[in-house]
Design a protein around this motif. Structure first.
Motif, short mmCIF file in Angstrom:
data_model
loop_
_atom_site.label_atom_id
_atom_site.label_comp_id
_atom_site.label_asym_id
_atom_site.label_seq_id
_atom_site.Cartn_x
_atom_site.Cartn_y
_atom_site.Cartn_z
N UNK A 85 2.24 8.68 -21.06
CA UNK A 85 0.54 8.72 -21.19
C UNK A 85 0.22 10.29 -21.23
N UNK A 86 0.79 11.29 -20.71
CA UNK A 86 0.27 12.39 -20.80
C UNK A 86 0.66 13.00 -22.34
N UNK A 87 1.83 12.65 -22.61
CA UNK A 87 2.16 13.10 -24.14
C UNK A 87 1.39 12.43 -25.11
N UNK A 88 1.20 11.21 -24.91
CA UNK A 88 0.25 10.73 -26.06
C UNK A 88 -1.25 11.30 -26.00
N UNK A 89 -1.66 11.60 -24.71
CA UNK A 89 -3.04 11.94 -24.60
C UNK A 89 -2.91 13.55 -25.22
N UNK B 219 0.68 14.02 -10.80
CA UNK B 219 0.85 13.77 -12.11
C UNK B 219 -0.49 13.03 -12.56
N UNK B 220 -0.79 11.88 -11.82
CA UNK B 220 -1.93 10.86 -12.18
C UNK B 220 -3.38 11.75 -12.18
N UNK B 221 -3.35 12.41 -11.09
CA UNK B 221 -4.73 13.43 -10.87
C UNK B 221 -4.91 14.35 -12.24
N UNK B 222 -3.72 15.02 -12.67
CA UNK B 222 -3.70 15.88 -13.67
C UNK B 222 -4.37 15.28 -14.83
N UNK B 223 -3.58 13.93 -15.02
CA UNK B 223 -4.15 13.15 -16.60
C UNK B 223 -5.19 12.54 -16.41
N UNK B 224 -5.79 12.34 -15.26
CA UNK B 224 -7.07 11.72 -15.12
C UNK B 224 -8.30 12.61 -15.42
N UNK B 225 -7.80 13.88 -14.75
CA UNK B 225 -8.68 15.19 -15.05
C UNK B 225 -8.86 15.56 -16.47
N UNK B 226 -7.64 15.60 -17.26
CA UNK B 226 -7.73 16.01 -18.68
C UNK B 226 -8.42 14.77 -19.39
N UNK B 227 -8.41 13.47 -18.70
CA UNK B 227 -8.96 12.40 -19.75
C UNK B 227 -10.47 12.52 -19.64
N UNK B 228 -11.02 13.01 -18.40
CA UNK B 228 -12.06 13.23 -18.07
C UNK B 228 -13.08 14.44 -18.90
#
Length: 400
Positions: A151-155, A113-122
């Protein structure tokens, strides 16, 4: 003092007259380089067996090497009788992030999950979709391991304008950037895993996943086979899947990136399914009547979506029989996971000590299960032929 050439240990000559002691000569290794005591009065078969073994191996401490310098093949881990005797149509395969990470390990978004959110953020930063302060806030939440679902929901909310038209959202662009060209990033060992999953599907197994990617569907298409991606927004198709009318479909309980509007991170996102009593009844019957096989899942049973769909209304879970394949890894962690899962009716099974052991183990398991799906379990006294007879004899022997 003499050295035991088998164990590498030093000690006095064994008093047991059946013991054979050898001294390793400094000369190059061959049968003639071993100083072998008189064995003319030993049993011929016993002597030849030992000499043949000594001629084909060299012992150096604890490591045994073959003549060509290669270590002996690892002994295959045995298959659990209660699992390998299942038929494909009795199984529901649950595919977790561990499988996607094994198939395409170079894609960080597939690992967690963390890797996915970081990739979306990047991706959002690359497309200038966030202000500096917003970017820093999201990075801080990730670094502090705040509630990742929130965090993912907010992003996602930040990347999605207030519109029902998903085509106009930047979230879709970020998703496609993160999962771009997945097919070219698959590794051979990962394809072996997907082939085993596809083989069971074609023989009647159902498949659901917590992953957003469509690696299985892409692999199947490359093999000339079509798999449909389903999500929880289509109640009719979900119901048909649960009733086994759409076996060549993959149910993505969190959604799939090719349909951003179907991605859900919170129970509020699939209330339509939860309120549909017919759909929920059919879904929960699967958990009660079939065996779920968790692959690359770890703690998937703690996933709120999975719990809402399959666990919350199911009683007497400890009386059920489900399975989870995991790497043995840390012994204490393995034991803890096994104890916790038994309360949920899940048997935790080790496929090996390394992640690389899974493809071969699962391929053997798949072959065994698929064969039983084709041949069935013969009735008492029914004639058995060929490999089916051998397999049945082996299974019967394991279960007695």
């Amino acid at each position: 003092m003499r050295e035991n050439a088998v164990t590498g240990e030093r000690g006095s000559r064994a008093k047991n007259p059946r013991s054979l002691m050898f001294t390793l000569s400094p000369a190059p290794c061959s049968l003639n380089s071993w100083n072998v005591p008189d064995v003319s009065r030993r049993k011929t078969g016993e002597t030849l067996l030992i000499l043949n073994w000594m001629a084909s191996t060299v012992s150096l401490g604890k490591d045994t090497l073959l003549e060509d310098g290669m270590p002996p093949a690892k002994k295959p881990r045995k298959l659990l009788p209660s699992l390998k005797t299942k038929k494909p149509r009795e199984l529901v395969l649950v595919i977790g992030t561990g499988i996607s990470a094994a198939v395409a390990p170079q894609v960080p978004a597939l690992k967690s999950w963390k890797g996915l959110i970081q990739a979306l953020l990047d991706a959002a930063i690359d497309f200038d979709l966030l202000e500096d302060e917003e970017s820093k806030r999201f990075q801080k939440c990730l670094h502090e391991d705040k509630n990742l679902v929130h965090v993912a929901h907010d992003l996602i909310q930040k990347l999605s304008p207030r519109t029902s038209n998903v085509r106009s959202t930047f979230f879709k662009d970020c998703l496609y950037e993160v999962f771009d060209d997945l097919e070219s990033k698959m590794e051979d060992s990962g394809k072996q895993l997907l082939q085993s999953v596809l083989h069971l599907m074609e023989n009647g197994a159902l498949v659901l996943t917590t992953n957003f990617d469509n690696l299985l569907e892409l692999y199947a298409a490359h093999q000339g086979k079509h798999l449909e991606s389903l999500d929880l927004t289509d109640e009719k198709k979900v119901l048909e899947w649960a009733q086994e009318k759409r076996k060549l479909s993959v149910l993505h309980i969190h959604g799939v990136y090719t349909n951003p509007s179907g991605i859900v991170l919170h129970p509020a996102g699939y209330q339509n399914v939860l309120r549909n009593t017919e759909v929920m009844r059919e879904i929960q019957k699967l958990y009660e009547n079939k065996s779920f096989l968790f692959l690359g899942c770890g703690w998937t049973v703690d996933d709120t979506t999975f719990q809402a769909l399959f666990l919350e209304a199911v009683k007497h879970k400890s009386d059920l029989e489900h399975f989870m394949l995991v790497r043995r890894g840390d012994v204490d962690e393995f034991k803890k996971l096994r104890e916790n899962m038994l309360d949920k009716g899940i048997k935790v099974i080790s496929y090996g000590d390394e992640y690389t052991d899974l493809p071969e183990y699962f391929e053997r398991l798949t072959s065994e299960i698929a064969m039983r799906g084709r041949t069935g379990v013969p009735k008492e006294g029914q004639q058995l032929n060929g490999s089916a007879a051998a397999a049945h004899a082996q299974i019967k022997g394991c279960s007695t």
